[in-house]
Design an enzyme around this catalytic site. Structure first.
Site, PDB file in Angstrom:
ATOM      1  N   ARG A  39       0.826  -1.219   0.000  1.00 13.88           N
ATOM      2  CA  ARG A  39       0.000   0.000   0.000  1.00 13.88           C
ATOM      3  C   ARG A  39       0.861   1.271   0.000  1.00 13.88           C
ATOM      4  O   ARG A  39       0.531   2.256   0.646  1.00 13.88           O
ATOM      5  CB  ARG A  39      -0.954   0.018   1.212  1.00 13.88           C
ATOM      6  CG  ARG A  39      -1.950  -1.138   1.235  1.00 13.88           C
ATOM      7  CD  ARG A  39      -2.915  -1.079   0.052  1.00 13.88           C
ATOM      8  NE  ARG A  39      -3.877  -2.173   0.128  1.00 13.88           N
ATOM      9  CZ  ARG A  39      -3.698  -3.363  -0.454  1.00 13.88           C
ATOM     10  NH1 ARG A  39      -2.587  -3.589  -1.153  1.00 13.88           N
ATOM     11  NH2 ARG A  39      -4.606  -4.292  -0.352  1.00 13.88           N
TER      12      ARG A  39
ATOM     13  N   GLU B 188      -5.034   3.850   5.955  1.00 13.93           N
ATOM     14  CA  GLU B 188      -4.986   3.609   4.515  1.00 13.93           C
ATOM     15  C   GLU B 188      -5.712   4.743   3.805  1.00 13.93           C
ATOM     16  O   GLU B 188      -5.339   5.136   2.706  1.00 13.93           O
ATOM     17  CB  GLU B 188      -5.627   2.257   4.171  1.00 13.93           C
ATOM     18  CG  GLU B 188      -5.506   1.895   2.708  1.00 13.93           C
ATOM     19  CD  GLU B 188      -5.830   0.437   2.430  1.00 13.93           C
ATOM     20  OE1 GLU B 188      -6.440   0.173   1.387  1.00 13.93           O
ATOM     21  OE2 GLU B 188      -5.479  -0.435   3.254  1.00 13.93           O
TER      22      GLU B 188
ATOM     23  N   SER C  43     -11.325   0.567   2.822  1.00 12.46           N
ATOM     24  CA  SER C  43     -10.549   0.108   3.974  1.00 12.46           C
ATOM     25  C   SER C  43      -9.928   1.302   4.688  1.00 12.46           C
ATOM     26  O   SER C  43      -9.225   2.106   4.078  1.00 12.46           O
ATOM     27  CB  SER C  43      -9.441  -0.848   3.529  1.00 12.46           C
ATOM     28  OG  SER C  43      -9.996  -2.048   3.015  1.00 12.46           O
TER      29      SER C  43
END
Length: 321
Positions: free
Chosen positions: A181, A300, A230
Site C-alpha cells: 500500500r 490507509e 478500507s
C-alpha cells in the site's frame, strides 16, 4: 474577498490560455465518497496533459498543490485545503485501451473497474482484482492498491508523470519503489498514465474471476454506504478488522461516523458526519487497538487539508503508549 478569489486575483493573468476548468472555493464534500469536508481555495481540472503541463509551469512554486482522484479513499478536513487542488478530468485522462496482446495503457483518471473491463474484452488476464477496487488508476499507482491477493505493482510496466515544473517523467516499475500500500515515487509527481502488462487468458476464466471479486465485495463490504473503503492497512501477521473487532470497535459511533457493523475496517458516514467526526472516530479506534493489542494501526485512507480551529485531532488521541 474570500480565499479562492484572493488566490486567483494574486495570480492575475498567469493562467491565461489554460483550457481546463478552474473553480474557486470548491466544495470538496461534493467529490469525496464520504460526502464530508471543507472547501479548497481552488480546484483545477486540466483538459489534457499539455494543459496540465502549462498550468504547472505557470503556477508559482510557493502556492500549495494537492492532487486528488475520484475521492473514494479521501478524507478532507473541515478547515479546507490551501492553494490549488488538481483533479484530472475523465475526458482528458480517462481512456484505457489494449495496446498489445498482453498490455494495456490507461489514463490516471480511468476507473480501476474500466481497466478490468478492457482486459476482459481483450482476453488479458491478471486484472480481475481491479474490478473490486472503487478508485482510479492514479490512486492505484500511488498507493499500490490491491485486492483478492493481487497488487497494482504486479501489473505495472512504466508510469508517465509530470513534475511541479510541468516536465514529463517516465518511471519504471522499480523506480516506483513499491511496497505494501505504498509507492516511494516523489510526492510532487502527478501521474498521468501508465502501461500495464498481464498475460493471455480465456475470457470465461477472467469473467469468472471478476464475478468472484464482485460477489466477495457485495457479501462482506458496505459498498452502498458513504464510505472510504478500507480505513487502515493490515498490520503484519494479522488483519486490521480482526484487531478492531477484538478492541470492541465494531459498530462504534462518534457523531455521524461509524465503524461498519458489516466490516469493521470500513468507516461510514451514516448521514451527517463531519470530517472531524470521521477522523476522531478513526483515531479513537487506533487508540483502543493500541491499548488492547499494542498494535499501531496505520491509516490507509488519505487525510488532507487543515483542521478547523478547535477541531484538531491528535494521532492515537495523543496517547503515546
Amino acid at each position: 474577498m474570500n480565499r479562492g478569489e484572493a488566490l486567483l486575483a494574486r495570480l492575475g493573468d498567469r493562467l491565461a490560455g489554460i483550457r481546463g476548468r478552474i473553480t474557486p472555493n470548491a466544495e470538496m464534500d461534493k467529490i469525496t465518497w464520504f460526502r464530508a469536508g471543507g472547501t479548497a481555495d481552488a480546484l483545477f481540472q486540466p483538459a489534457d496533459e499539455k494543459d496540465l503541463a502549462a498550468f504547472l509551469k505557470a503556477l508559482p512554486a510557493e502556492i500549495p498543490l494537492t492532487v486528488v482522484g475520484i475521492g473514494s479513499n479521501l478524507l478532507v478536513r473541515e478547515g479546507g485545503i490551501s492553494g490549488f487542488v488538481i483533479r484530472l478530468s475523465a475526458k482528458g485522462f480517462g481512456e484505457a485501451e489494449a495496446v498489445s496482446e498482453t498490455q494495456i495503457r490507461a489514463g490516471a483518471a480511468t476507473p480501476d473497474k474500466r481497466v478490468a473491463a478492457v482486459a476482459l474484452e481483450a482476453g488479458i488476464g491478471g486484472f480481475h482484482f481491479f474490478h473490486g477496487i472503487p478508485g482510479a488508476i492514479g490512486g492505484a499507482l500511488r498507493m499500490n492498491a490491491g485486492a483478492n491477493g493481487v497488487e497494482t505493482r504486479e501489473r505495472v510496466v512504466e508510469v508517465r508523470a509530470l513534475d511541479r515544473k510541468g516536465k514529463v517523467h517516465t518511471l519504471t516499475n522499480a523506480e516506483m519503489g513499491y511496497a505494501y500500500r505504498h509507492s516511494s515515487a516523489p510526492a510532487e509527481l502527478i501521474f498521468t498514465s501508465a502501461l500495464f502488462e498481464g498475460y493471455p487468458e480465456d475470457k470465461a476464466k477472467i469473467k469468472a474471476d471478476m464475478d468472484a471479486v464482485q460477489h466477495h465485495r457485495e457479501t462482506v463490504q458496505p459498498i452502498r454506504e458513504k464510505t472510504g473503503g478500507s480505513t487502515f492497512k493490515n498490520p503484519e501477521g494479522t488483519s486490521a478488522w480482526k484487531e478492531i473487532d477484538k478492541a470492541g470497535c465494531r459498530g462504534l459511533m462518534i457523531g455521524g461516523a461509524q465503524m461498519s457493523p458489516m466490516h469493521c475496517n470500513f468507516m461510514i458516514n451514516t448521514g451527517n458526519a463531519t470530517g472531524y467526526d470521521l477522523e476522531f472516530l478513526g483515531e479513537t479506534v487506533r487508540a483502543r487497538v493500541l491499548e488492547h493489542s499494542g498494535i499501531r494501526l496505520q491509516w490507509e485512507i488519505k487525510r488532507i487539508g487543515n483542521f478547523k480551529p478547535g477541531h484538531e485531532v491528535d494521532e492515537f488521541l495523543g496517547r503515546l503508549l
